[in-house]
Design a protein around this motif. Structure first.
Motif, PDB file in Angstrom:
ATOM      1  N   GLU A 137       0.854  -1.189   0.000  1.00  0.00           N
ATOM      2  CA  GLU A 137       0.000   0.000   0.000  1.00  0.00           C
ATOM      3  C   GLU A 137       0.888   1.237   0.000  1.00  0.00           C
ATOM      4  OE1 GLU A 137      -3.213   0.163   2.770  1.00  0.00           O
ATOM      5  OE2 GLU A 137      -3.353  -2.032   2.902  1.00  0.00           O
ATOM      6  N   ASN A 138       0.586   2.159  -0.893  1.00  0.00           N
ATOM      7  CA  ASN A 138       1.389   3.371  -1.005  1.00  0.00           C
ATOM      8  C   ASN A 138       0.524   4.447  -1.670  1.00  0.00           C
ATOM      9  OD1 ASN A 138       3.314   5.366  -2.187  1.00  0.00           O
ATOM     10  ND2 ASN A 138       4.855   3.966  -1.346  1.00  0.00           N
ATOM     11  N   SER A 139       0.541   5.638  -1.098  1.00  0.00           N
ATOM     12  CA  SER A 139      -0.309   6.711  -1.618  1.00  0.00           C
ATOM     13  C   SER A 139       0.077   7.147  -3.025  1.00  0.00           C
ATOM     14  CB  SER A 139      -0.253   7.920  -0.684  1.00  0.00           C
ATOM     15  OG  SER A 139       1.074   8.394  -0.564  1.00  0.00           O
ATOM     16  N   SER A 140       1.319   6.801  -3.459  1.00  0.00           N
ATOM     17  CA  SER A 140       1.756   7.209  -4.796  1.00  0.00           C
ATOM     18  C   SER A 140       1.383   6.194  -5.883  1.00  0.00           C
ATOM     19  CB  SER A 140       3.270   7.434  -4.807  1.00  0.00           C
ATOM     20  OG  SER A 140       3.965   6.242  -4.510  1.00  0.00           O
ATOM     21  N   ILE A 141       0.741   5.102  -5.495  1.00  0.00           N
ATOM     22  CA  ILE A 141       0.283   4.128  -6.489  1.00  0.00           C
ATOM     23  C   ILE A 141      -0.959   4.683  -7.185  1.00  0.00           C
ATOM     24  CG2 ILE A 141      -0.643   1.805  -6.870  1.00  0.00           C
ATOM     25  CD1 ILE A 141       0.964   0.889  -4.434  1.00  0.00           C
TER      26      ILE A 141
ATOM     27  N   ASP B 228       9.283  12.237  -6.550  1.00  0.00           N
ATOM     28  CA  ASP B 228       8.798  11.698  -5.279  1.00  0.00           C
ATOM     29  C   ASP B 228       7.332  11.288  -5.333  1.00  0.00           C
ATOM     30  OD1 ASP B 228      11.289  12.083  -4.182  1.00  0.00           O
ATOM     31  OD2 ASP B 228      10.797  14.052  -3.336  1.00  0.00           O
ATOM     32  N   ASN B 229       6.598  11.811  -6.288  1.00  0.00           N
ATOM     33  CA  ASN B 229       5.162  11.529  -6.344  1.00  0.00           C
ATOM     34  C   ASN B 229       4.815  10.327  -7.220  1.00  0.00           C
ATOM     35  OD1 ASN B 229       4.533  13.806  -4.724  1.00  0.00           O
ATOM     36  ND2 ASN B 229       4.808  15.123  -6.511  1.00  0.00           N
ATOM     37  N   THR B 230       5.818   9.738  -7.872  1.00  0.00           N
ATOM     38  CA  THR B 230       5.574   8.601  -8.760  1.00  0.00           C
ATOM     39  C   THR B 230       6.101   7.320  -8.120  1.00  0.00           C
ATOM     40  OG1 THR B 230       5.805  10.047 -10.685  1.00  0.00           O
ATOM     41  CG2 THR B 230       5.912   7.678 -11.078  1.00  0.00           C
ATOM     42  N   PHE B 231       5.265   6.298  -8.079  1.00  0.00           N
ATOM     43  CA  PHE B 231       5.658   5.027  -7.476  1.00  0.00           C
ATOM     44  C   PHE B 231       6.813   4.422  -8.260  1.00  0.00           C
ATOM     45  CE2 PHE B 231       5.209   0.449  -6.642  1.00  0.00           C
ATOM     46  CZ  PHE B 231       5.167   0.460  -5.252  1.00  0.00           C
ATOM     47  N   SER B 232       7.824   3.948  -7.531  1.00  0.00           N
ATOM     48  CA  SER B 232       9.036   3.437  -8.182  1.00  0.00           C
ATOM     49  C   SER B 232       9.405   2.053  -7.672  1.00  0.00           C
ATOM     50  CB  SER B 232      10.209   4.396  -7.958  1.00  0.00           C
ATOM     51  OG  SER B 232      10.459   4.572  -6.576  1.00  0.00           O
ATOM     52  N   ILE B 233       9.813   1.208  -8.618  1.00  0.00           N
ATOM     53  CA  ILE B 233      10.237  -0.169  -8.336  1.00  0.00           C
ATOM     54  C   ILE B 233      11.693  -0.315  -8.756  1.00  0.00           C
ATOM     55  CG2 ILE B 233       9.884  -2.599  -8.935  1.00  0.00           C
ATOM     56  CD1 ILE B 233       6.951  -1.885  -9.524  1.00  0.00           C
ATOM     57  N   LEU B 234      12.459  -1.039  -7.964  1.00  0.00           N
ATOM     58  CA  LEU B 234      13.845  -1.342  -8.308  1.00  0.00           C
ATOM     59  C   LEU B 234      14.051  -2.847  -8.325  1.00  0.00           C
ATOM     60  CD1 LEU B 234      16.873  -0.464  -8.725  1.00  0.00           C
ATOM     61  CD2 LEU B 234      17.103  -0.728  -6.237  1.00  0.00           C
TER      62      LEU B 234
ATOM     63  N   SER C 237      -5.226   3.398 -11.342  1.00  0.00           N
ATOM     64  CA  SER C 237      -5.266   2.368 -12.392  1.00  0.00           C
ATOM     65  C   SER C 237      -4.304   1.218 -12.117  1.00  0.00           C
ATOM     66  CB  SER C 237      -4.940   2.994 -13.753  1.00  0.00           C
ATOM     67  OG  SER C 237      -3.619   3.508 -13.772  1.00  0.00           O
ATOM     68  N   PHE C 238      -3.390   1.395 -11.150  1.00  0.00           N
ATOM     69  CA  PHE C 238      -2.450   0.327 -10.798  1.00  0.00           C
ATOM     70  C   PHE C 238      -2.875  -0.421  -9.534  1.00  0.00           C
ATOM     71  CE2 PHE C 238       0.225   2.522 -13.807  1.00  0.00           C
ATOM     72  CZ  PHE C 238       1.054   1.527 -14.324  1.00  0.00           C
ATOM     73  N   LYS C 239      -4.005  -0.078  -8.974  1.00  0.00           N
ATOM     74  CA  LYS C 239      -4.508  -0.832  -7.819  1.00  0.00           C
ATOM     75  C   LYS C 239      -4.901  -2.234  -8.302  1.00  0.00           C
ATOM     76  CE  LYS C 239      -4.142   2.718  -5.064  1.00  0.00           C
ATOM     77  NZ  LYS C 239      -5.282   3.442  -4.490  1.00  0.00           N
ATOM     78  N   GLY C 240      -4.371  -3.243  -7.654  1.00  0.00           N
ATOM     79  CA  GLY C 240      -4.594  -4.625  -8.084  1.00  0.00           C
ATOM     80  C   GLY C 240      -3.559  -5.126  -9.069  1.00  0.00           C
ATOM     81  N   PHE C 241      -2.585  -4.293  -9.403  1.00  0.00           N
ATOM     82  CA  PHE C 241      -1.499  -4.662 -10.325  1.00  0.00           C
ATOM     83  C   PHE C 241      -0.670  -5.769  -9.678  1.00  0.00           C
ATOM     84  CE2 PHE C 241       2.548  -3.956 -12.578  1.00  0.00           C
ATOM     85  CZ  PHE C 241       2.108  -3.728 -13.876  1.00  0.00           C
TER      86      PHE C 241
ATOM     87  N   GLU D  90       1.086  -7.676  -4.905  1.00  0.00           N
ATOM     88  CA  GLU D  90      -0.033  -6.909  -5.449  1.00  0.00           C
ATOM     89  C   GLU D  90       0.001  -5.481  -4.921  1.00  0.00           C
ATOM     90  OE1 GLU D  90      -4.925  -7.167  -5.829  1.00  0.00           O
ATOM     91  OE2 GLU D  90      -3.726  -8.957  -5.378  1.00  0.00           O
ATOM     92  N   LEU D  91      -0.104  -4.515  -5.810  1.00  0.00           N
ATOM     93  CA  LEU D  91      -0.153  -3.112  -5.424  1.00  0.00           C
ATOM     94  C   LEU D  91      -1.585  -2.775  -5.006  1.00  0.00           C
ATOM     95  CD1 LEU D  91       2.003  -1.467  -8.261  1.00  0.00           C
ATOM     96  CD2 LEU D  91       2.749  -2.621  -6.157  1.00  0.00           C
ATOM     97  N   MET D  92      -1.697  -2.073  -3.891  1.00  0.00           N
ATOM     98  CA  MET D  92      -3.032  -1.807  -3.318  1.00  0.00           C
ATOM     99  C   MET D  92      -3.333  -0.308  -3.321  1.00  0.00           C
ATOM    100  SD  MET D  92      -3.793  -4.940  -2.561  1.00  0.00           S
ATOM    101  CE  MET D  92      -5.191  -4.881  -1.459  1.00  0.00           C
TER     102      MET D  92
END
Length: 276
Positions: free
Chosen positions: A37-41, A183-189, A44-48, A274-276
């Motif tokens: 869970e993250n406010s920057s998700i 900082d406002n965009t969800f990031s994956i590494l 449209s990516f909820k449930g990704f 899963e992104l929430m």
């Protein structure tokens, strides 16, 4: 005499049961699930859903990886991330690795970073070219967007050096690949090595996928993994989800083996996040 025969039978039965358990525990794939869970998700990516595959080491799970792929397909991933060591320098070959990639690409887009074994093999360019030919996103110190409807998130990857990291290498490269991430965009590494979580968190990635530790190879209840490369005995980051500051890191126990051919209380796994 009878007692002696009974003892032999009991010992033989125990050895057989333990052997069967080791074979099962080394080859039976488990699935670990996590929610982020993250406010920057973006909405449209909820449930990704993200399936992670790590440390295959050229292992085969059924003909053309059918056992592995059946499990992955059932999870209905939006993307598949591969966090290094698809191949093994001691058991060189690309057949099993590419069988997995071929079928994975039929399920979802695949994003990949290298591990130390690709580098140690001295043939990383061969692996990389094959992956690129198949349409895999090879993230060698790079960042790309993942778009969904009118929104996007970022996914980055750092190439593995194959050896002890040069001074400041990880930190310098992380800042390079993250320079366009706000900082406002969800990031994956994606990064093969979990022991650098402090660097990942200082740069500010929201979610990290790592492997490399093989779950500590041998695990015990309440203790965890016994040994992991570059972490030594009683390693801290071997399996599960960890948090440092605002960064969450998912560490896969991986699928294959390298030096030690068996696992104890440490089944091979894929992770599903899963992104929430």
């Amino acid at each position: 005499m009878i007692n002696r025969k009974k003892k032999v039978c009991i010992i033989s039965a125990l050895i057989a049961i333990f052997s069967i358990y080791l074979v099962w525990g080394t080859n039976s794939i488990s699935i670990s699930r996590y929610n982020i869970e993250n406010s920057s998700i973006p909405e449209s990516f909820k449930g990704f859903r993200i399936v992670q595959v790590s440390d295959l080491h050229n292992k085969e799970f059924g003909k053309d990886q059918r056992i592995l792929m059946k499990k992955i397909e059932k999870e209905k991933p939006d993307i598949i991330v591969v966090t290094g060591d698809l191949v093994d320098r001691r058991k060189w070959g690309t057949k099993n690795a590419m069988s997995f990639i071929d079928r994975a690409m039929e399920i979802a887009p695949v994003y990949y970073v290298s591990g130390n074994h690709e580098v140690w093999s001295g043939k990383y360019s061969i692996v990389r070219n094959k992956l690129l030919e198949k349409g895999v996103y090879v993230l060698d110190d790079d960042t790309v967007e993942i778009k969904n409807k009118n929104s996007h998130i970022f996914i980055s990857g750092i190439i593995d050096t194959g050896y002890e990291d040069r001074e400041n290498y990880v930190d310098d490269i992380l800042r390079k690949v993250s320079k366009d991430i706000d900082d406002n965009t969800f990031s994956i590494l994606l990064s093969h090595r979990p022991e650098h979580i402090k660097d990942y968190s200082e740069v500010g990635f929201d979610l990290v996928f790592s492997g490399h530790a093989h779950g500590g190879q041998i695990r015990f209840p309440f203790i965890g993994g016994v040994y992991a490369p570059h972490q030594g005995f009683m390693p801290k980051y071997t399996s599960g989800m960890y948090q440092m500051k605002n960064t969450f890191m998912v560490v896969s126990r991986g699928l294959g083996n390298s030096v030690i051919p068996i696992r104890f209380m440490n089944r091979p796994e894929i992770t599903v996040t899963e992104l929430m």
